[in-house]
Design an enzyme around this catalytic site. Structure first.
Site, PDB file in Angstrom:
ATOM      1  N   GLY A  20       0.844  -1.182   0.000  1.00  0.00           N
ATOM      2  CA  GLY A  20       0.000   0.000   0.000  1.00  0.00           C
ATOM      3  C   GLY A  20       0.878   1.231   0.000  1.00  0.00           C
ATOM      4  O   GLY A  20       2.107   1.135  -0.112  1.00  0.00           O
ATOM      5  N   MET A  22       1.581   3.245   2.470  1.00  0.00           N
ATOM      6  CA  MET A  22       2.343   3.435   3.690  1.00  0.00           C
ATOM      7  C   MET A  22       3.083   2.166   4.113  1.00  0.00           C
ATOM      8  O   MET A  22       4.116   2.259   4.771  1.00  0.00           O
ATOM      9  CB  MET A  22       1.386   3.854   4.817  1.00  0.00           C
ATOM     10  CG  MET A  22       2.041   4.027   6.161  1.00  0.00           C
ATOM     11  SD  MET A  22       0.989   4.756   7.447  1.00  0.00           S
ATOM     12  CE  MET A  22      -0.285   3.561   7.675  1.00  0.00           C
ATOM     13  N   ASP A 149     -12.069   5.456   5.532  1.00  0.00           N
ATOM     14  CA  ASP A 149     -11.891   4.770   4.254  1.00  0.00           C
ATOM     15  C   ASP A 149     -12.705   3.482   4.203  1.00  0.00           C
ATOM     16  O   ASP A 149     -12.175   2.399   4.004  1.00  0.00           O
ATOM     17  CB  ASP A 149     -10.404   4.471   4.030  1.00  0.00           C
ATOM     18  CG  ASP A 149     -10.109   3.971   2.617  1.00  0.00           C
ATOM     19  OD1 ASP A 149     -10.988   4.103   1.739  1.00  0.00           O
ATOM     20  OD2 ASP A 149      -9.020   3.431   2.407  1.00  0.00           O
TER      21      ASP A 149
END
Length: 167
Positions: A20, A22, A149
């Site tokens: 992802g 991060m 999210d």
């Protein structure tokens, strides 16, 4: 950075699952006393973010707050570890797929979720969100947690029929 075959504490890295923005997500096996074994998911901050104080704070906040949430519809956080200057988060492993993956496969087959299944999934997600919103600190004060999210990729569907909210 972790790699397949690495042993980190009581965790053996088995596979890289995805990357992802991060962090990377790995499948690992936790090994304990008397032959105890359990599959877990290990989220590791990308090395390129090691010096980013704000991003590391977000990662640590996610770990510390997520550990307080324990309903059946939210992925359980098991551990927060540190190896050198690398933090990692250990979570329950959900054997299955994301809602996004299921919808993609159904779309290729020109099919959709039945309304009954869609509503059942939505209800389980709502239960997880409610539990997150009701999270308190050690003094019992609401922490005012908001999941920013809620998306099909952050909803996991297990092969056993469980619905789990992540991130």
């Amino acid at each position: 950075m972790f790699a397949v075959g690495d042993i980190v504490g009581s965790y053996t890295i088995l596979a890289h699952l995805r990357s992802g923005g991060m962090a990377d997500l790995f499948l690992a096996r936790r090994v304990g006393a008397a032959g105890f074994r359990r599959l877990v998911a290990v989220k590791v901050v990308h090395p390129r973010h090691a010096g980013d104080e704000q991003l590391l704070r977000m990662f640590l906040d996610e770990a510390l707050i997520s550990a307080r949430i324990d309903p059946p519809n939210v992925v359980h956080v098991e551990d927060l570890g540190e190896l050198g200057d690398t933090y990692f988060l250990v979570m329950e492993y959900v054997h299955g797929c994301s809602l996004a993956q299921l919808m993609r496969v159904l779309g290729k087959m020109h099919r959709r979720l039945s309304p009954l299944v869609a509503v059942a999934i939505a209800a389980r997600v709502a239960e997880g969100l409610h539990a997150a919103h009701e999270t308190t600190d050690d003094a019992g004060t609401l922490v005012h947690l908001v999941h920013r999210d809620v998306s099909p990729q952050n909803i996991l569907l297990s092969h056993k029929g469980h619905v789990k909210l992540i991130d």
